[in-house]
Design an enzyme around this catalytic site. Sequence first.
Site, mmCIF file in Angstrom:
data_model
loop_
_atom_site.group_PDB
_atom_site.id
_atom_site.type_symbol
_atom_site.label_atom_id
_atom_site.label_comp_id
_atom_site.label_asym_id
_atom_site.label_seq_id
_atom_site.Cartn_x
_atom_site.Cartn_y
_atom_site.Cartn_z
ATOM 1 N N SER A 9 40.311 36.719 21.927
ATOM 2 C CA SER A 9 41.487 37.017 23.061
ATOM 3 C C SER A 9 42.872 36.240 22.233
ATOM 4 C CB SER A 9 41.231 36.652 23.820
ATOM 5 O OG SER A 9 43.094 36.301 24.938
ATOM 6 N N HIS A 34 40.101 41.506 22.055
ATOM 7 C CA HIS A 34 40.128 41.616 23.056
ATOM 8 C C HIS A 34 41.786 40.848 23.093
ATOM 9 C CE1 HIS A 34 39.812 41.256 27.505
ATOM 10 N NE2 HIS A 34 40.830 40.382 27.118
ATOM 11 N N ASP A 36 45.491 40.876 25.141
ATOM 12 C CA ASP A 36 45.376 40.923 26.506
ATOM 13 C C ASP A 36 46.972 41.549 26.412
ATOM 14 O OD1 ASP A 36 43.431 39.974 28.133
ATOM 15 O OD2 ASP A 36 43.927 38.232 26.798
ATOM 16 N N MET A 38 50.391 42.009 29.503
ATOM 17 C CA MET A 38 50.736 40.689 31.038
ATOM 18 C C MET A 38 52.589 41.534 30.820
ATOM 19 S SD MET A 38 49.661 37.453 30.360
ATOM 20 C CE MET A 38 47.249 36.715 29.856
ATOM 21 N N HIS A 67 43.137 44.604 27.405
ATOM 22 C CA HIS A 67 43.024 44.416 28.882
ATOM 23 C C HIS A 67 44.133 44.761 29.336
ATOM 24 C CE1 HIS A 67 42.042 40.723 31.486
ATOM 25 N NE2 HIS A 67 42.451 41.891 31.952
ATOM 26 N N MET A 69 46.933 44.101 31.822
ATOM 27 C CA MET A 69 46.882 43.288 33.205
ATOM 28 C C MET A 69 48.898 43.594 33.459
ATOM 29 S SD MET A 69 45.660 39.798 32.204
ATOM 30 C CE MET A 69 45.972 40.024 31.006
ATOM 31 N N MET A 138 36.944 38.491 35.361
ATOM 32 C CA MET A 138 37.357 37.342 35.050
ATOM 33 C C MET A 138 36.600 36.141 35.486
ATOM 34 S SD MET A 138 39.843 38.508 33.598
ATOM 35 C CE MET A 138 40.800 37.139 33.270
ATOM 36 N N GLY A 143 46.710 35.534 33.900
ATOM 37 C CA GLY A 143 48.115 35.609 33.783
ATOM 38 C C GLY A 143 48.238 34.486 32.235
ATOM 39 N N PHE A 144 47.460 33.621 31.688
ATOM 40 C CA PHE A 144 47.701 32.491 31.142
ATOM 41 C C PHE A 144 46.177 31.817 30.078
ATOM 42 C CE2 PHE A 144 50.884 31.893 34.194
ATOM 43 C CZ PHE A 144 51.888 31.528 34.144
ATOM 44 N N GLY A 145 46.174 32.026 29.229
ATOM 45 C CA GLY A 145 44.942 31.249 28.682
ATOM 46 C C GLY A 145 44.584 30.024 28.586
ATOM 47 N N GLY A 146 44.096 29.073 28.632
ATOM 48 C CA GLY A 146 43.504 27.753 28.441
ATOM 49 C C GLY A 146 43.466 26.840 29.442
ATOM 50 N N ASP A 176 35.654 36.542 31.149
ATOM 51 C CA ASP A 176 36.594 36.726 30.614
ATOM 52 C C ASP A 176 37.090 35.220 31.474
ATOM 53 O OD1 ASP A 176 39.739 36.419 28.910
ATOM 54 O OD2 ASP A 176 40.276 38.594 29.940
ATOM 55 N N GLY A 177 37.594 34.015 30.387
ATOM 56 C CA GLY A 177 38.722 33.056 31.484
ATOM 57 C C GLY A 177 37.915 31.164 31.066
ATOM 58 N N GLY A 178 38.219 30.618 30.228
ATOM 59 C CA GLY A 178 37.712 29.505 29.717
ATOM 60 C C GLY A 178 36.018 29.005 29.598
ATOM 61 N N GLY A 198 39.578 32.833 23.891
ATOM 62 C CA GLY A 198 41.200 32.583 23.327
ATOM 63 C C GLY A 198 40.732 31.425 22.614
ATOM 64 N N SER A 199 41.594 29.932 23.516
ATOM 65 C CA SER A 199 41.815 29.015 23.424
ATOM 66 C C SER A 199 40.509 28.324 22.445
ATOM 67 C CB SER A 199 42.310 28.086 24.003
ATOM 68 O OG SER A 199 41.134 28.106 24.862
HETATM 69 O O1 5RP Z 1 43.092 37.392 30.395
HETATM 70 C C1 5RP Z 1 43.246 36.239 29.964
HETATM 71 C C2 5RP Z 1 44.226 35.384 30.961
HETATM 72 O O2 5RP Z 1 44.587 36.222 32.223
HETATM 73 C C3 5RP Z 1 42.528 35.477 28.676
HETATM 74 O O3 5RP Z 1 42.006 36.989 28.308
HETATM 75 C C4 5RP Z 1 41.363 34.381 29.053
HETATM 76 O O4 5RP Z 1 42.653 33.679 30.013
HETATM 77 C C5 5RP Z 1 41.346 33.652 27.457
HETATM 78 O O5 5RP Z 1 41.489 32.415 27.027
HETATM 79 P P1 5RP Z 1 40.914 31.649 27.012
HETATM 80 O O6 5RP Z 1 39.646 31.828 26.356
HETATM 81 O O7 5RP Z 1 41.424 30.458 26.660
HETATM 82 O O8 5RP Z 1 40.785 31.348 28.775
#
Ligand code: 5RP
Length: 221
Positions: A9, A34, A36, A38, A67, A69, A138, A143-146, A176-178, A198-199
């Site tokens: 991401s 990917h 994102d 928003m 994606h 959002m 999800m 809304g946020f990475g990390g 997707d996410g964490g 992402g992170s």
């Molecule tokens: O859609 C997302 C947040 O809405 C991001 O793609 C997702 O959170 C990826 O970031 P990480 O891998 O750091 O969690």
Amino acid sequence: MANYRIAPSILSADFARLGEEVRNVVTAGADIIHFDVMDNHYVPNLTIGPLVCEAIRPHVQVPIDVHLMVKPVDRIIPDFAKAGANIITFHPEASVHIDRSLQLIRDHGCKAGLVFNPATPLHYLDHVMDRLDMILIMSVNPGFGGQSFIPEALSKIAAVRRRIDDSGRDIMLEVDGGIKIENIAEAARAGADTFVAGSAIFGKPDYKTVIDAMRGQLAQV
Ligand SMILES: O=C(CO)[C@H](O)[C@H](O)COP(=O)(O)O
């Protein structure tokens, strides 16, 4: 081994060097980019739009997975298709007419998918399985990475895997996410085949080391 795909991401990339970042992450082994989007309305953050998609398009040959959002979704779909998106996903609760939004994506030559937040029920799949190329689960609230992976996503991934297998269709199941080296195998065992990170990737100096380690984990599933 299943056909697993790793989809970094770019939310966590250095936006001041985005062309270089996407080239580097593809060279490091990414299968998909990917992207994102928003809107500070459907989610409490504001990121990037079709102009940025168009700007990175010449830098990579791999699919760009957009994606959305955003709410409403329809108006922006043609713009992303023209900007070079290959896959466009949206949240069912952000569309007035889900079937129409899916058709709009396909009419513009892209693969289409639905995204499910941690608390969004799967019944939105009931009448559209034959129109889907991707289902995105999800594992954080968008809304946020990390953020940290929400473990309840695993049972949801497993439920979607059963529905995909029952449908007999070739639908990508993305999570997707964490997602990190430490939990990617668990998500794969639940049934995911496409992994957004992402992170975990852009937060490290050597993208190839992370992607190779993720593939190493997937090879043991
Ligand atoms: O859609 C997302 C947040 O809405 C991001 O793609 C997702 O959170 C990826 O970031 P990480 O891998 O750091 O969690």
